[in-house]
Design an enzyme around this catalytic site. Sequence first.
Site, mmCIF file in Angstrom:
data_model
loop_
_atom_site.group_PDB
_atom_site.id
_atom_site.type_symbol
_atom_site.label_atom_id
_atom_site.label_comp_id
_atom_site.label_asym_id
_atom_site.label_seq_id
_atom_site.Cartn_x
_atom_site.Cartn_y
_atom_site.Cartn_z
ATOM 1 N N GLY A 86 2.734 -2.942 3.882
ATOM 2 C CA GLY A 86 3.589 -4.110 4.004
ATOM 3 C C GLY A 86 2.816 -5.370 4.329
ATOM 4 O O GLY A 86 1.600 -5.450 4.121
ATOM 5 N N CYS A 126 0.823 -1.192 0.000
ATOM 6 C CA CYS A 126 0.000 0.000 0.000
ATOM 7 C C CYS A 126 0.866 1.253 0.000
ATOM 8 O O CYS A 126 2.094 1.187 0.028
ATOM 9 C CB CYS A 126 -0.907 0.006 1.238
ATOM 10 N N LEU A 169 -3.600 -1.787 -1.795
ATOM 11 C CA LEU A 169 -3.445 -2.905 -2.724
ATOM 12 C C LEU A 169 -3.834 -4.139 -1.913
ATOM 13 O O LEU A 169 -3.073 -4.599 -1.067
ATOM 14 C CB LEU A 169 -2.009 -3.007 -3.237
#
Length: 647
Positions: free
Chosen positions: A77, A2, A51
């Site tokens: 992460g 992200c 994401l």
Amino acid sequence: MCGIAGIFHPDVPKPVDPARIEAMTNALVHRGPDGGGVWTAPGVGFGHRRLAIIDLSEAAAQPMLTADRRLVVTYNGEIYNFREVRAELEAKGHHFETQSDTEVILAAWRQWGPDCLARFNGMFAFALYDADQDALFLARDRLGVKPLYVCQLSDGAVIFASELKGLMAHPLLRRSPDPTAIEDYLAFGYVPDDACIIAGVRKLPAGHFLHIRRGREIANPVRWWDPDFSSPVRGSARKLEAELVDRLRAAVTSRMIADVPLGAFLSGGVDSSAVVAFMAETSRTPVETCSIGFDVAALDETSYAEEIARLFATNHRVREAAANDFALIDTLADAFDEPFADASAMGTYQVSALAREKVTVALSGDGADEAFAGYRRHRLFRNEERARALLPGPLARGVGALGDLYPKADWAPRMLRAKTTLQALGQGSGLAYANAVGVTPLALRRRLFTAPLHGYRAEARYERAFAEAPANDGLSRAQYADLKIWLPGDILTKVDRTSMAVSLEAREPLLDHRLVEFAAGLPARMRLRGGTGKWLMKRALASRLPHDILHRRKMGFVTPISDWFRGPLAGEAAAIADGSALAQTGWFDMTAIATLAQDHRAGLSDHGRTLWQLLMLEKSLQRLFGLGAIKAPDKAPRQRKARRAAR
């Protein structure tokens, strides 16, 4: 994977405009195309671009708050062991509403505070606001896989973002180039992990956290992890080999957890082949692999990658890239923001784009060379260290002086290029290694870069790392410096920016911290023995990988930049010295740059890597500071602009 951004007022809780947070996160959409969120409270605001990888539901969206709304996190992460940490927290009475690792960070903070970091196995950069403490906590993973930029603005606010472009979306960020960062960049080809080309901006160093409590002075970042080479373990090669196999398997398997399609980069080298081998052991379906080939046989590794793909029955895809495909220069300059001169970024971007066509997560083989001493420079440095130990001080200085007089013979066979070796023998270990990993040596930088730096030398960064290294031998000190400087500054920056530019999550199983700690604890002779780097690792893989893969010459993504500047980019090199952004800074001797380009084009010297540095710096200065993009109509305005930039 992200993108995160945020604002915190450390003095008084001034209002935070959500539109300002949204603008910062909008600059990071490529890192998180699946959604975004903004949260604000008095004196603090967080933004997130998502994401989606684990728990794809809206319940796992960020910024994420605890049920009592006292803790908030925005996070970039993966915590690979989040299920184990979650189980431990559940046993202590914590309850969870999602299946995400993000919620585990919140509960772990509530249980352990900053000590929660030591329990995480993963790659991460996150910001957490604790309302009970009225404090901001910023943290970055051990090895610096995920980036985090931080700056304090003129109004006192602290802002942070995953990439520099996120900070630049804030209107109060003053854009002025830092000459020491440019000196670092010219020396090494990248701006180091804790520095930034914009004055006043810094990256939170790998393995550090920053805890800011409102109303208190902002303290320096705190180091919470460091590799330790000082206590080699005892054990037979056979026993350590078996342990290494177990650790490799665990590292790869833990990084195969995802709720989206997953694959791997496959170059056909030892490291990526090892990752694919262990993936194939675990996966119930064929592993998705991909590689980039080049139209120049000397640069192409696809035959080795295809050999591994056949061996492990992967679904393998190859795409050929032209070795003279420099059309990506502007794409890369935009992706990196800061100047970045590792030309292998072109290949990494291309293989990331190819992977993204089929998968959202790709495992890479990065990190083993640093941890297990796999670079050619490690072998050369070890040999130099042995020779240096035999030379008394006056003799060593004499040998170094001889090196200064020895001609620089770029055109000669390698065995006749003794200049740098002789010079290295007359230097201290840290300086010698800095020169070994550097791109543009100090003498040439002084000819090109004329800004007053008051004695600042980029090489001092390596000298400090050697002095501080928890290590007992030269090779271990060199590897410590690699892990602290080269790895986060070059390798991990390259992989993060190129993969994130195409919204791909790249994972590095060979940088599992338990594996790195195991490698650091090996006796030096088990990392590098004779002329063989990664000695124990190759021995451990002998039953899984073919001999020609384990022992072939290391190639990597090679880009023929020296040829480019004698051919299709010759005009670009000449243009740098004529009314460019570099000229407008007032910091460069443009006549010296012009001579450099002419000598390279004429074949008198090989300055390809330095010219590539200057070209990428030119692109960065244009984007970040507006220099060079529009020519001034006369000399006087250009001089005024140069003075503004220098200030």
